[in-house]
Design a protein around this motif. Structure first.
Motif, PDB file in Angstrom:
ATOM      1  N   LYS A 113      37.611  46.816  40.194  1.00  0.00           N
ATOM      2  CA  LYS A 113      37.795  48.093  39.503  1.00  0.00           C
ATOM      3  C   LYS A 113      38.206  49.204  40.483  1.00  0.00           C
ATOM      4  O   LYS A 113      37.624  49.350  41.551  1.00  0.00           O
ATOM      5  CB  LYS A 113      36.486  48.468  38.804  1.00  0.00           C
ATOM      6  N   ASP A 114      39.210  49.979  40.071  1.00  0.00           N
ATOM      7  CA  ASP A 114      39.666  51.143  40.851  1.00  0.00           C
ATOM      8  C   ASP A 114      40.110  50.770  42.269  1.00  0.00           C
ATOM      9  O   ASP A 114      39.860  51.509  43.220  1.00  0.00           O
ATOM     10  CB  ASP A 114      38.584  52.224  40.907  1.00  0.00           C
ATOM     11  N   THR A 115      40.741  49.597  42.391  1.00  0.00           N
ATOM     12  CA  THR A 115      41.253  49.133  43.684  1.00  0.00           C
ATOM     13  C   THR A 115      42.641  48.531  43.459  1.00  0.00           C
ATOM     14  O   THR A 115      43.045  48.303  42.319  1.00  0.00           O
ATOM     15  CB  THR A 115      40.342  48.045  44.300  1.00  0.00           C
ATOM     16  N   PRO A 116      43.344  48.183  44.532  1.00  0.00           N
ATOM     17  CA  PRO A 116      44.645  47.522  44.385  1.00  0.00           C
ATOM     18  C   PRO A 116      44.523  46.006  44.154  1.00  0.00           C
ATOM     19  O   PRO A 116      45.443  45.244  44.444  1.00  0.00           O
ATOM     20  CB  PRO A 116      45.345  47.839  45.710  1.00  0.00           C
ATOM     21  N   TYR A 117      43.413  45.557  43.612  1.00  0.00           N
ATOM     22  CA  TYR A 117      43.147  44.135  43.372  1.00  0.00           C
ATOM     23  C   TYR A 117      44.298  43.446  42.637  1.00  0.00           C
ATOM     24  O   TYR A 117      44.801  42.415  43.081  1.00  0.00           O
ATOM     25  CB  TYR A 117      41.838  44.007  42.583  1.00  0.00           C
ATOM     26  N   VAL A 118      44.708  44.018  41.506  1.00  0.00           N
ATOM     27  CA  VAL A 118      45.770  43.404  40.692  1.00  0.00           C
ATOM     28  C   VAL A 118      47.097  43.455  41.428  1.00  0.00           C
ATOM     29  O   VAL A 118      47.814  42.449  41.510  1.00  0.00           O
ATOM     30  CB  VAL A 118      45.866  44.088  39.307  1.00  0.00           C
ATOM     31  N   GLU A 119      47.425  44.629  41.983  1.00  0.00           N
ATOM     32  CA  GLU A 119      48.703  44.804  42.663  1.00  0.00           C
ATOM     33  C   GLU A 119      48.875  43.832  43.831  1.00  0.00           C
ATOM     34  O   GLU A 119      49.979  43.385  44.123  1.00  0.00           O
ATOM     35  CB  GLU A 119      48.853  46.246  43.179  1.00  0.00           C
ATOM     36  N   LEU A 120      47.763  43.492  44.479  1.00  0.00           N
ATOM     37  CA  LEU A 120      47.823  42.589  45.629  1.00  0.00           C
ATOM     38  C   LEU A 120      47.734  41.114  45.222  1.00  0.00           C
ATOM     39  O   LEU A 120      47.781  40.237  46.087  1.00  0.00           O
ATOM     40  CB  LEU A 120      46.695  42.919  46.614  1.00  0.00           C
ATOM     41  N   GLY A 121      47.573  40.869  43.925  1.00  0.00           N
ATOM     42  CA  GLY A 121      47.508  39.476  43.451  1.00  0.00           C
ATOM     43  C   GLY A 121      46.235  38.757  43.855  1.00  0.00           C
ATOM     44  O   GLY A 121      46.219  37.534  43.995  1.00  0.00           O
ATOM     45  N   LEU A 122      45.152  39.506  44.023  1.00  0.00           N
ATOM     46  CA  LEU A 122      43.914  38.907  44.515  1.00  0.00           C
ATOM     47  C   LEU A 122      43.178  38.067  43.476  1.00  0.00           C
ATOM     48  O   LEU A 122      42.208  37.387  43.812  1.00  0.00           O
ATOM     49  CB  LEU A 122      42.997  39.990  45.097  1.00  0.00           C
TER      50      LEU A 122
END
Length: 140
Positions: free
Chosen positions: A61-70
């Protein structure tokens, strides 16, 4: 008692956890981990000592998790750790270390498991949830 909290002052859970530590009469060492991240070795030790996997210690949540494909299940622990260290906001919070153990204090009252029972009285979280009664005993 020597207590360390990896804290983010912008996070309500982290603020509640810090307040509960102080309610126990302890002034912890506060590390704002976004500005001063742990070393790779420290992070791996915290995660292991808390009984978590690297993925469980990863904040979405509220991080670049999705954008980085994690979310890719094929990523290794080393790749996840690299991302967490490159962008510390990806480290879930707050981690608390005491002589009684290490916890990712989500929810914040998990910190009570690793604090002495020396609370100074009632404690109510920011959202109004009562956690400790007037005698400092855990509610619920």
């Amino acid at each position: 008692m020597n207590v360390i909290i990896y804290h983010n002052p912008a996070c309500g859970t982290s603020r509640n956890t810090l307040a509960m530590i102080r309610n126990a009469g302890i002034e912890p060492t506060v590390i704002e981990y976004v500005n001063t991240p742990p070393s790779r070795t420290e992070l791996m030790k915290m995660i292991a000592d808390a009984g978590l996997t690297v993925r469980q210690a990863l904040r979405e949540k509220d991080t670049p998790y999705v954008e980085l494909g994690l979310g890719n299940p094929d990523l290794s622990d080393d790749q996840l750790l690299d991302a967490m260290l490159a962008q510390p906001i990806l480290i879930n919070r707050p981690f608390v270390i005491t002589p009684l153990g290490t916890r990712l204090s989500r929810p914040s009252e998990l910190v009570l498991e690793i604090l002495p029972e020396t609370h100074k009285g009632a404690f109510t979280k920011e959202d109004g949830e009562k956690v400790l009664d007037a005698e400092g005993k855990r509610i619920g």
